[in-house]
Each structure stands twice: as C-alpha cells, then as structure tokens.
Design a protein around this motif. Structure first.
Motif, PDB file in Angstrom:
ATOM      1  N   ARG A   1      -2.886  -4.340   4.058  1.00 21.81           N
ATOM      2  CA  ARG A   1      -1.615  -4.221   4.793  1.00 21.81           C
ATOM      3  C   ARG A   1      -0.958  -5.559   4.998  1.00 21.81           C
ATOM      4  NH1 ARG A   1      -2.102   0.723   8.879  1.00 21.81           N
ATOM      5  NH2 ARG A   1       0.009   0.272   9.401  1.00 21.81           N
TER       6      ARG A   1
ATOM      7  N   SER B   1       6.444  -0.843  12.262  1.00 15.07           N
ATOM      8  CA  SER B   1       6.457  -1.030  13.726  1.00 15.07           C
ATOM      9  C   SER B   1       7.667  -1.831  14.208  1.00 15.07           C
ATOM     10  CB  SER B   1       5.185  -1.722  14.214  1.00 15.07           C
ATOM     11  OG  SER B   1       4.133  -1.558  13.321  1.00 15.07           O
TER      12      SER B   1
ATOM     13  N   HIS C   1      -3.087 -13.363  11.963  1.00 10.68           N
ATOM     14  CA  HIS C   1      -3.580 -12.851  10.691  1.00 10.68           C
ATOM     15  C   HIS C   1      -4.202 -13.963   9.861  1.00 10.68           C
ATOM     16  CE1 HIS C   1      -0.830  -9.076  10.477  1.00 10.68           C
ATOM     17  NE2 HIS C   1      -1.645  -9.073  11.493  1.00 10.68           N
TER      18      HIS C   1
END
Ligand code: ADP
Ligand code: ZN
Length: 607
Positions: free
Chosen positions: A323, A47, A557
């Motif tokens: 991920r 991204s 995260h």
C-alpha cells in the motif's frame, strides 16, 4: 478557494507535496457539498479524500466502517497527524462512550468512526441530529452488495442517512472494481446524483507471479528466503487446518508466523492481528477471514498457497501488499488438487442456480489467469474493464516468458485413456496406465491390455500431472469428487478427441528462474551508511510505537525513514521537507528522530 485550503492541509497536516490522481477533485466535490462515489484500488489514498473535506467543512465527519477491530488504529493514526478523531463501537466502555458523545455534541471532533449497526440506532441518529455534520463517509461501500463476500445487511439501511440528513454530503468508497457492485452501491445508498470517480485499478508496484507444479511449500520457502527473509506478509490458505499446519511449519523454520481463521477464539484472532500490525516482520497465515481493511502499508508480500475463488478475491487479497507504493510481491502456488477441490466446492454449493453459475464463471476466469502465458497484469486489468496497452514488464510471464508446447497429442492420449478405463479412475491411476506402470491394480483390471497402456511413456509422471491439471482447468475433463475424483469427459472433450482443435500447455516454471524484486528495493539505499542509519531510525520508531501502543507505521512509513536516511536533515525545517512529515508529527516525534541523525553523524565522523 477550497482547493488551496486543501493543498495547504495536505502539506501541513499530512506532510505530502501533491495530490494523487483524483484526490483533489474528490475533495473539492465534497467540500462543495456534493456527493461522490470513489472507486480506487487499495493504497490509492482514499482516506485523505474524506479526511481533508472533514477538516475544511465546519462540523464533524462521520466515517461508517465495518472494521471495528481497526478503528482504534485509524483513530491513533489521525491523532498522530493532529486530527481530533474518535470512534464509537461495542468495544468501548460506557464512560468512554459518554465522553465521546459529549465531545460530538460540543463540536470538538473532526472525525468520528462508527460501526453501521451503531449508527443506525435511534439514539445515535438523534445525537447526530443535534451535532453539526461535515459529511458522511461510507467506507468499504461494497459491503452493501449481497453477492460479494463482505456482505453486511446493515449497509443496506444506510440510505436512511440521505433521508434524515439531506443537506450533508456523502461519499462512498471502495476498492472493489466491478460494474455490478458499483451499480448496487449507487442504488442501495441513493447515490444517483453523486459524482463518480473511477481510478485505474493498476497497482504497478505489485509484481504478480503464479507458480504451478509440485511442492508448493518448498517453493514458498525458497521465495521467502530469496525475497523476504525479514519482511511482514500474508500467506493465504483455503482451509483452517492448512492455515494451522502452514503457520506451524513456518514457525519451525524460524519465522514469526501466526494463524488466523474464523475457528480461532476472538481473543486469539485479535492478538495475532495486533502483533502483525505492531511488530515488524510478522507473517500472518490466514483464511480469507483475514484482511479486509487491514491498512498496514508495509505488507511486502501476499502469498497464496490455495487458489482464490475468483479474480475479484485474488485482486483484493493481493492488493493488501505494498500500500505504501514500494515494490511488493503477489505470489501464488497451486496444484491439481486445488483445482479439483475448488471446482467441487462450487458444484456442491447449495446456492441458487443463478448464483452458482456466476460462481462457476468466476472460478473459470481465475483458472484462466493461472494458466495464462501472456502478461498477467494485462489480463487482470482487462477483467476489470481496463486496457493496458503494453505488457507490464513486472509479472512472471513478462519477466520470464513461459515455454509453451503443443499438447494436442498428449491431451488426446489422456482423454482416450480416461475413456478406455471407463471414466471410473482418478488422475494418478490414469497416469500410471499412460506411462505403462507395472501395477497389480492395473493388471487386475486388465488395463495393461488397453491400446492406451504405455502410450504416454515418453512423458514424465510430473509432466502428465501438469497436463491433467491444465485439462481439468480448461474444462476438458471433470473430476467427480463424489466418486473419489474419478475423471470423466465433458462436452468440450469431443472436438479435442476428434482432432478439431489444438491445445497448448505451459511448461512448468522452475523456482530458480524467478527474478527478484528485492534487489530493486535494496538499490534504493545504495549506500551502506544510509542503510545503517535507516536501521537506527527504525529502532527509534519501534521504541516510540511500543511506548504509545500504536503500530510503527502510525509514527512514520518506511519510505519516510528511508528519505530521512538519505537526506539526513539536522533541523526541524529540514525534517519538514521529508515526505510524510507534517507539523503535528514534527512536533511529536521530530526531536527524537533528529537526535538519532545527529548521533549517527557524530559517530561516522569519529570512525
Ligand atoms: P486506501 O485507503 O485507498 O487503501 P490510504 O488512504 O490508506 O489508501 O493511503 C495509502 C497510503 O498512501 C497511505 O500511507 C497514505 O498516507 C499515502 N498517501 C495518500 N495520499 C497521498 C499523497 N497525495 N501523497 C503521498 N502519499 C499519499
Ligand atoms: Zn506483465
């Protein structure tokens, strides 16, 4: 220079220190107005490769993505970073669409996510013609491939972008590795002049394990108990009914487990996907209908209770684990029945012969990976044309080398028993004859008088099943589903029967011997106090996420929270040092998290 600007954006917007792999060069290429083709594994960081050039170049970056259901989360994630992003798709109301179109025309957007069918309308193309465009990013670019399982016909028309907007740089991105698909992307999207960036497809943080043998469910349960008692993950099954029954069974065991397959109403699918993304510790039990583009970074395991049809599918599905780069498991259990039914599915497919042959070869490669007794990662990467010099040390075969035995004699007994019983019976019957079972059917068929009756009594029934599975897997026997699974010999059987070749079999793995990645994750937070603070930070994250209606990982995260728990910063400047904290997130969420750390420190001083 654009690369300095890129680094500055990486630090201030995303809160990261340095680029990974080819990111910097890809960003440079696009910022400079050139096309690019990016092949990077899931979690590789695709991204950023179009987000940063879209911020550097004047105008809006148009992101083409087939994943309508996930666009909102992508937009929310970008917004949390302070990027002006929006999406246009069929889920929006008329007013909302109009408003976004106005923003587009006025040049008030950094990024616009659009579904391909929408992009291709005359109206949209005209709107784009009136806007200043930074770039086109074509995400999930493998959707152009007719041979792949994610084929979208509209993708093939995207070459129009090149014709209508020749001056706007384009980047196609995919996590699908094979050369054939790459060629198709280049041809279909007219990317002949694009710079190609092919990253290593290795996912070192994923531990691969493939189990054979009895009772896959019990094995799955002990795996979950041992390694992931509270983690989010995906369990893949082949059929809808197996999805339903597995989800029910897991729920009965006290886990939050939700089914997902094409037979469920769209609303239920959407709801289950949302809960998976927004809550913590949810297990999705799904057919392959689930998962493309799921960018939940903290999926800690992907478990297969059915065999995938190809190594490509296996790699793509397992790639959804970890991920975020932290340890994750790709775990699979399969049995004889799986091998037989998949073989059958491919054989009875109505696809043209050429495609059927490809399917057969792909399945054979997948089965080869299952029965392998050397490093799985080396084999996986070799399949994608990459070489890993040393065994990886992070797959089941490396950690716990399987015992291998010379099965030539057992295999010959098995094949000749199939032959002598007339190639009319299934695995169970043939095994009964081999072990000399006293059975009415066998007596009626007079198979108790055969020379092969009882010649396999030295091997257990379970072990015979494993032998038959491996014989069928390797193509020495074929199970004919039109005749209730009757086993027949194949051309490959002959040299084996004649003693011209030898075969070696894996001994079945025992669940207790599997090693855990959990310890490795836990030792990261050695200190019990850090662990408590980490839990507090997670609670804070969940409550903010609920309030904003976004998935928790959009806030921060796990790895960012973990670093906070260890560093315990008390000032905004200190918080900015943590990886994953950029200026926008500092402003939006900094105070709340600093308060948690403050409070925690006060409490621990009291105690
Ligand atoms: P992909 O689309 O390739 O699967 P993403 O773009 O979602 O991968 O990135 C995977 C994760 O890695 C994301 O959480 C992202 O924020 C993080 N990431 C990407 N680039 C970097 C970097 N240079 N440093 C640290 N983390 C990064
Ligand atoms: Zn290995």
């Amino acid at each position: 220079m654009s690369s300095e600007r890129a680094l500055e954006i990486l630090r201030s917007v995303f809160g990261y220190d340095r680029f990974r792999g080819d990111q910097a060069e890809i960003i440079d290429t696009l910022s400079g107005g050139q096309d690019a083709l990016v092949l990077m594994p899931t979690g590789g960081g695709k991204s950023l490769c179009y987000q940063i050039p879209a911020l550097i170049r004047p105008g809006v970056g148009i992101v083409v993505s087939p994943l309508i259901a996930l666009m909102k989360d992508q937009v929310d994630a970008a917004a949390a970073l302070g990027i002006r992003a929006a999406c246009l798709n069929s889920t929006l109301g008329f007013r909302e669409q109009q408003w976004i179109e106005e923003q587009l025309t006025r040049g008030e957007l950094d990024l616009l996510y659009i579904a391909p069918e929408r992009l291709l309308t005359d109206r949209m193309l005209e709107l784009l013609g009136n806007a200043e465009l930074a770039l086109f990013a074509i995400d999930e670019a493998h959707c152009v491939s007719q041979w792949g399982h994610d084929f979208r016909p509209e993708y093939q028309q995207l070459s129009i972008l090149h014709e209508r907007f020749p001056g706007v740089p384009r980047v196609a991105l995919t996590a699908t590795a094979d050369a054939r698909t790459r060629g198709e992307i280049v041809a279909q999207l007219r990317l002949q002049r694009a710079r190609q960036f092919v990253a290593s497809f290795d996912r070192p943080n994923i531990r691969y394990a493939i189990n054979d043998g009895q009772n896959p469910r019990a094995r799955l349960w002990s795996f979950l108990e041992r390694e992931h008692p509270e983690d989010a993950g995906i369990v893949y099954c082949l059929s809808r009914s197996k999805v339903e029954s597995t989800a029910e069974w897991l729920a009965g065991k006290g886990r939050v487990a939700l089914p997902y397959h094409a037979g469920l109403p769209a609303a239920a699918r959407q709801r289950h996907q949302e809960r998976f993304l927004r809550e913590e510790g949810v297990i999705i039990v799904a057919t392959i209908a689930f998962g493309m583009g799921i960018d939940k970074p903290d999926v800690r395991f992907v478990a297969h209770l059915s065999l995938p049809k190809s190594i490509e599918a296996y790699y793509q599905e397992t790639g959804r684990a970890g991920r975020d780069g932290e340890p994750a498991n790709a775990w699979m259990a399969y049995g004889l029945q799986d091998v037989i039914s998949l073989r059958q599915m491919v054989e009875s497919s109505t696809a043209p012969d050429a495609q059927k042959r490809i399917m057969q070869n792909k399945l054979q490669a997948m089965l080869g990976l299952c029965e392998l007794s050397s490093c799985r990662r080396q084999a996986l990467l070799a399949y994608f044309g990459e070489t890993l010099a040393e065994p990886c040390g992070n797959c089941d075969n490396c950690l716990n080398p399987p015992q291998v035995w010379n099965g030539t004699e057992a295999a010959r007994k098995a094949l000749s028993c199939v032959y002598r019983t007339g190639q009319r019976f299934g695995v169970n019957y043939v095994i009964d004859v081999l072990i000399g079972k006293d059975d009415e059917r066998i007596v009626n068929n007079r198979h108790n008088q055969l020379s092969t009756y009882g010649i396999g009594a030295d091997i257990s029934q379970n072990q015979w099943r494993s032998v038959f599975r491996q014989l069928i897997t390797a193509g020495y026997l074929r199970a004919d589903m039109e005749r209730y699974g009757a086993l027949t010999l194949t051309p490959e059987s002959r040299p084996l029967l004649r003693g011209e070749i030898e075969v070696h079999f894996r001994k079945q793995t025992r669940p207790s011997k599997e090693k855990s990645v959990r310890k490795k994750i836990e030792t990261v937070l050695e200190n019990a106090a850090d662990e408590r603070l980490f839990e507090r930070l997670r609670e804070e994250r969940l409550s903010i996420a609920r309030e904003l209606g976004v998935p928790p990982y959009v806030i921060f995260h796990d790895s960012t929270l973990r670093e906070m728990a260890v560093q315990q910063p008390l000032t905004p400047e200190g918080l900015l040092q943590i990886s994953g904290v950029g200026e926008s997130k500092l402003e939006k969420f900094g105070e709340a998290f600093l308060a948690v750390i403050h409070e925690f420190q006060l409490m621990s001083q009291d105690g």
